[in-house]
Design a protein around this motif. Structure first.
Motif, short mmCIF file in Angstrom:
data_model
loop_
_atom_site.label_atom_id
_atom_site.label_comp_id
_atom_site.label_asym_id
_atom_site.label_seq_id
_atom_site.Cartn_x
_atom_site.Cartn_y
_atom_site.Cartn_z
N GLU A 5 -1.81 -3.83 -14.36
CA GLU A 5 -0.43 -4.11 -14.76
C GLU A 5 0.33 -2.82 -15.04
O GLU A 5 1.48 -2.65 -14.62
N THR B 145 -9.40 -2.87 -15.06
CA THR B 145 -9.05 -3.95 -15.99
C THR B 145 -7.66 -4.47 -15.64
O THR B 145 -6.86 -3.80 -14.97
N ASP B 146 -7.35 -5.66 -16.14
CA ASP B 146 -6.02 -6.23 -15.90
C ASP B 146 -4.93 -5.34 -16.50
O ASP B 146 -3.83 -5.23 -15.93
N ASP B 147 -5.22 -4.73 -17.64
CA ASP B 147 -4.24 -3.85 -18.29
C ASP B 147 -3.88 -2.67 -17.39
O ASP B 147 -2.71 -2.29 -17.27
#
Length: 426
Positions: A406, A401-403
């Motif tokens: 990051e 996921t993008d989370d």
């Protein structure tokens, strides 16, 4: 599924539990874990945690002991239970705080490594800009950069390759030069090169792509595959590099040889001259392996990068005939089964990125772990050789996921440096 902690016979060793509390609000090192010991079980039973969720799909509990009694009643028993609870909680907090102190030390070392990597990239950028106007100065600055890393390596037998997670990278040529230099020097050290040959190896690795200065930027930065004329021009950059190196006037012949031969292969399939076998020097054999590895991970100018695991696998299974087997084996041994930069899923389902290996246990590297409950600047850095869990599988970044991307500070490019100090406890 959740179970009330008061139902003691139903909470037992082998159950995978989730504690619905912030990480710093309970004394356990993680909020989700499998109960593996009697001490863990007794601590859970005694602590005032209210409800504990149990993941039955990830549990393999021991048979329930139907003869177990509930907590005995009575003021004396209550006082004893309160004291036991306090003792257990204090003990667990002491263990957790000790591990947090280890984490802080690991993070300090990681931050220092990243700082030194950035300084090295900045110095590489500076010395490359001096090549034409002040070539002697550039050579002196290069020797200073290489000598510092050689000092680190020769002073510490346990120096290892360290992932430096940089979210944004520009001027990739300089990052590539530092990556290749760091990897080459680690291999050279493991292959027992003396200090002078390590210095020559480092200089050759640092300057190996010198000839790219004469390749038009529209070719170097072209998106998509090169056509035949473009590739033919690109494959001349080792020759151009030799010409530039000779104009500097102070680079040793061994360094110039590396610059001219770093794309040659043991089986004669390389370029620009199709050299093979004994025509390739010992330093060239090292740089050609690590240069190929870094290009596979970070992508050549017209290609897309592989995962570190894919890169190592490709070199060993598909391209083994191209490289000196001793050097290739040393590379794999020092990058491990899960090289730094590999994203993995642990047995307890947590996602992590490998930051360095454990030389004594290649299956249990050091990892930085994603956790939604812990701030990213305090993320857990675990030595899996000290943990009960292990790696279940490697993952592609596209599966994240993008989370998570990051949080783990993942980027399309991998950066490597040398981390000195004892391998254990990183």
């Amino acid at each position: 599924m959740s179970e009330n902690i008061k139902h003691k016979p139903r909470l037992r060793i082998g159950m995978f539990v989730h504690l619905d509390l912030p990480w710093m609000a309970h004394p356990f090192f993680t909020s989700s874990f499998k109960i593996r010991t009697r001490k863990q079980l007794e601590t859970l039973l005694q602590l005032d945690l209210g409800r504990v969720r149990i993941d039955l799909a990830r549990s393999d509990p021991e048979p329930e002991d139907l003869s177990a009694d509930d907590e005995p009643e009575g003021d004396g028993d209550a006082e004893a239970r309160d004291q036991l609870r306090a003792d257990l909680e204090a003990s667990l907090w002491e263990e957790k705080n000790a591990r947090i102190r280890v984490l802080k030390e690991r993070r300090k070392r990681l931050n220092l490594c990243a700082k030194r990597y950035r300084q090295s990239v900045a110095l590489a950028r500076k010395l490359m800009s001096h090549l034409r106007s002040a070539p002697a100065q550039a050579a002196e600055e290069a020797d200073e950069l290489v000598s510092q890393m050689v000092d680190d390596l020769t002073a510490d037998h346990e120096a290892t390759v360290q992932l430096v997670n940089l979210k944004s990278q520009d001027e990739n040529t300089y990052h590539h030069a530092i990556n290749v230099m760091a990897l080459a020097l680690v291999l050279g050290r493991k292959l027992k090169l003396d200090r002078e040959n390590l210095r020559l190896l480092g200089l050759g690795a640092l300057f190996h792509d010198l000839g790219l200065q004469r390749i038009p930027s529209q070719i170097l930065h072209k998106k998509g595959d090169w056509n035949k004329p473009e590739r033919a021009l690109y494959e001349q950059h080792p020759r151009y590099g030799v010409e530039i190196a000779r104009t500097i006037g102070t680079l040793p012949d061994a360094v110039i040889e590396v610059i001219g031969q770093h794309h040659e292969h043991l089986d004669g399939s390389g370029y620009p001259d199709g050299l093979s076998g004994k025509a390739l020097g010992a330093l060239t054999r090292i740089v050609s392996v690590v240069n190929r590895y870094d290009n596979l991970c970070n992508g050549t100018y017209s290609g897309r990068g592989l995962s570190p695991h894919q890169a190592v696998s490709s070199m060993y299974t598909k391209d083994r005939a191209r490289y000196d087997p001793r050097v290739l084996t040393t590379l794999i041994t020092n990058l491990g089964v899960y090289p730094p930069g590999t994203v993995v899923r642990l047995e307890d389902e947590r996602v992590a990125v490998v930051i360095s290996i454990n030389p004594d246990d290649l299956l249990r590297p050091n990892v930085l772990v994603y956790s939604s409950e812990i701030p990213s600047d305090q993320a857990l850095i675990l030595d899996l050789s000290e943990e009960e869990g292990a790696i279940r599988e490697s993952l592609h970044q596209s599966e994240l996921t993008d989370d998570i991307i990051e949080y783990l500070n993942l980027s399309d490019k991998l950066s490597y440096y040398v981390q000195s100090g004892p391998a254990k406890g990183r």
